[in-house]
Design a protein around this motif. Sequence first.
Motif, short mmCIF file in Angstrom:
data_model
loop_
_atom_site.label_atom_id
_atom_site.label_comp_id
_atom_site.label_asym_id
_atom_site.label_seq_id
_atom_site.Cartn_x
_atom_site.Cartn_y
_atom_site.Cartn_z
N ILE A 29 30.81 123.94 9.69
CA ILE A 29 31.68 124.70 8.78
C ILE A 29 31.17 126.14 8.81
N ASP A 69 31.91 127.20 4.90
CA ASP A 69 30.67 127.02 4.17
C ASP A 69 30.62 128.19 3.18
N ASP A 286 21.46 127.30 17.30
CA ASP A 286 20.76 127.89 16.16
C ASP A 286 20.72 126.97 14.95
N TRP A 316 27.20 132.85 23.06
CA TRP A 316 27.85 133.90 23.83
C TRP A 316 27.21 135.23 23.47
N1 MSP Z 1 27.51 127.49 7.97
C1 MSP Z 1 26.61 127.15 9.00
C2 MSP Z 1 26.91 125.77 9.56
C3 MSP Z 1 26.90 124.68 8.56
S1 MSP Z 1 27.38 123.16 9.28
C4 MSP Z 1 27.02 122.03 8.16
C5 MSP Z 1 26.70 128.17 10.12
N2 MSP Z 1 27.80 128.89 10.18
S2 MSP Z 1 28.09 130.05 11.23
O1 MSP Z 1 29.37 130.58 10.85
O2 MSP Z 1 27.02 130.98 11.26
O3 MSP Z 1 28.14 129.39 12.64
C6 MSP Z 1 29.06 128.41 12.97
C7 MSP Z 1 28.96 128.02 14.43
O4 MSP Z 1 29.21 129.15 15.24
C8 MSP Z 1 27.58 127.49 14.82
O5 MSP Z 1 27.73 126.37 15.68
C9 MSP Z 1 26.98 128.61 15.60
O6 MSP Z 1 26.07 128.20 16.57
C10 MSP Z 1 28.22 129.19 16.25
N3 MSP Z 1 27.97 130.53 16.72
C11 MSP Z 1 27.68 131.63 15.97
N4 MSP Z 1 27.43 132.66 16.83
C12 MSP Z 1 27.56 132.24 18.11
C13 MSP Z 1 27.59 132.86 19.37
N5 MSP Z 1 27.32 134.13 19.53
N6 MSP Z 1 27.92 132.11 20.43
C14 MSP Z 1 28.30 130.79 20.32
N7 MSP Z 1 28.29 130.20 19.15
C15 MSP Z 1 27.74 130.82 18.05
O7 MSP Z 1 25.78 128.23 10.92
#
Ligand code: MSP
Length: 570
Positions: A29, A69, A286, A316
């Motif tokens: 999320i 989230d 991450d 990415w």
């Molecule tokens: N809120 C938490 C996840 C909670 S799940 C119970 C979170 N959110 S996030 O918005 O930061 O990231 C969501 C997803 O996007 C994650 O899988 C994260 O790895 C992905 N990505 C965020 N930046 C990214 C890149 N630059 N490249 C690929 N995926 C990346 O973490």
Amino acid sequence: MPLRPLRSLARGLRGAAGPGPGVLLSTPIFYANAPPHIGHLYSALLADALHRHRRLRGAAPGRLSTGTDEHGLKIQQAAVAAGVSPPQLCAQVSGLFRQALTQAAVSFTDFIRTSEPRHQRAVQHFWAALQDRGALYKGSYEGWYCTPEECFLPESQLADRRDTQGRMCKVSLETGHQVHWTKEENYMFRLSEFQEPLQKWLRDNPRVISPVPFYQQVLHWLEEDLPDLSVSRERSRLQWGIPVPSDPTQTIYVWVDALVNYLSVVGYPETHSEWWPAAHHVVGKDILKFHAVYWPALLMAAGLAPPERICVHSHWTVHGQKMSKSLGNVIDPVSCFGKYTVDGFRYFLLRQGVPERDCDYYDEKVVKLVNSELADALGGLLNRSTALSINPSNTYPCFSESCFPKISDYDGTQALSRASSEDYELVASVASLPLQVASHFEGFQIYKALECIALCVRETNGFFQRHKPWKLDRKDPAEKLWLDTIIHITLECLRVYGTLLQPVIPNIADKLLSRLSVEPEERSLLNLTFLPRYNGKPCPFEGRQLGPDTGILFHRLEKSRQSQMENKRL
Ligand code: MSP
């Protein structure tokens, strides 16, 4: 010439890859503090492609959950900075995510917001289960807290830096974000007691985390010290969150809150057992520790089984740099849909993204890849093989066994046989493609599945080019048989590619299959039999009128003005 058999393709597909029970596939999320970027989209597309692939394989109906989230210090601070209330910020950003995912054709069945009452109920129930089972205790906790990552970090993951005013400060080694010393009364989770159960779970289920290097990484973490985890914050510091049920002075830690979303979507605490633990989580590297260490431990502590699978992907970068607001290099997926089309961009991310390693993004790469593989190779092949000049009746032509005898029957004497060994190789490659693709999807290597398809498309173009059907004379009966056979084989190949590409480029695949007059109920992977006439079976497509949409399958993309200018400057 070694040839792979074409037989029992459908049987093989059923045996190796489906149909299976329905599973809950999930995306993470997304934090509701900033709009979506292509990294978020990538997580969602991987889950969507897996979900669509399972559905096409005839698995029992599954679910695909996603959402936002919305609690925690990070969101609380972002709302203050934006001059709005946290609920206002979350409603706005959550809407952006929902819109972007819908536009990207992510076929989610559930969208959860952690600010919803159904989620709050589930989290408080989960907390009570932990408490009742003695997994929590109250203790004083102090350490370095990283708000953007929403976690405490040990000294080994910190570095000393100067802040913008030149003062010394501590930052997270991995993300560079500043950390702050925090000391407070918290509820602690007895994570340390789960070191052995977690190791056993991983040893007993070696395929639970893919790709393999991430599985090994988790095993490695579990060999190190596993301290107890702080799972609440003082309410005076964090108001934007779910209160601890029996202690209103504390707010539940945002990661516990967020992870429980996977249970709330399946109706925890009432109806979750219809789905749980058949959960497959797609997550970025991450957030692996949260999903592969904390989450299974929390589940075990609450009396539930860990998830069935965790599929992990890397990140990415953009022109070799981490994407960040401060660098101003965040790529907005919605603008990419405008530039490259939804399917073009989906294809790019899934074809180029390799879960094991970080991938670099730049515009020219997208243009080059989709032009060459979707516009030229796939679109060109459809265009050439359905052109009225070589197929004036606009029907699915007949296959002639005498022109293309089955290899086991072929004794070299058939006068009409025109097929070469390369042609037989093509037929064998395409016949084995559905199984190969299924096994790459199973192994969370969607990019490899697409690579195999692209290779076959190239081989088919070679086949078409080699036999130059436009030079054959339709009026000569022998030539006509061969001409029809060439087109029949080409359309059969295209039908297989269109069917297999549905999970990745649903709109283009639909257009392609409609042009080939493949009905919706004929698009499943279960009944996908390639070139049945070669095996002496009837082909339901022979003689069918082709679909009416003769338009270009995928229009070539122009290089953007900006990237042209950048190229000139280089
Ligand atoms: N809120 C938490 C996840 C909670 S799940 C119970 C979170 N959110 S996030 O918005 O930061 O990231 C969501 C997803 O996007 C994650 O899988 C994260 O790895 C992905 N990505 C965020 N930046 C990214 C890149 N630059 N490249 C690929 N995926 C990346 O973490």
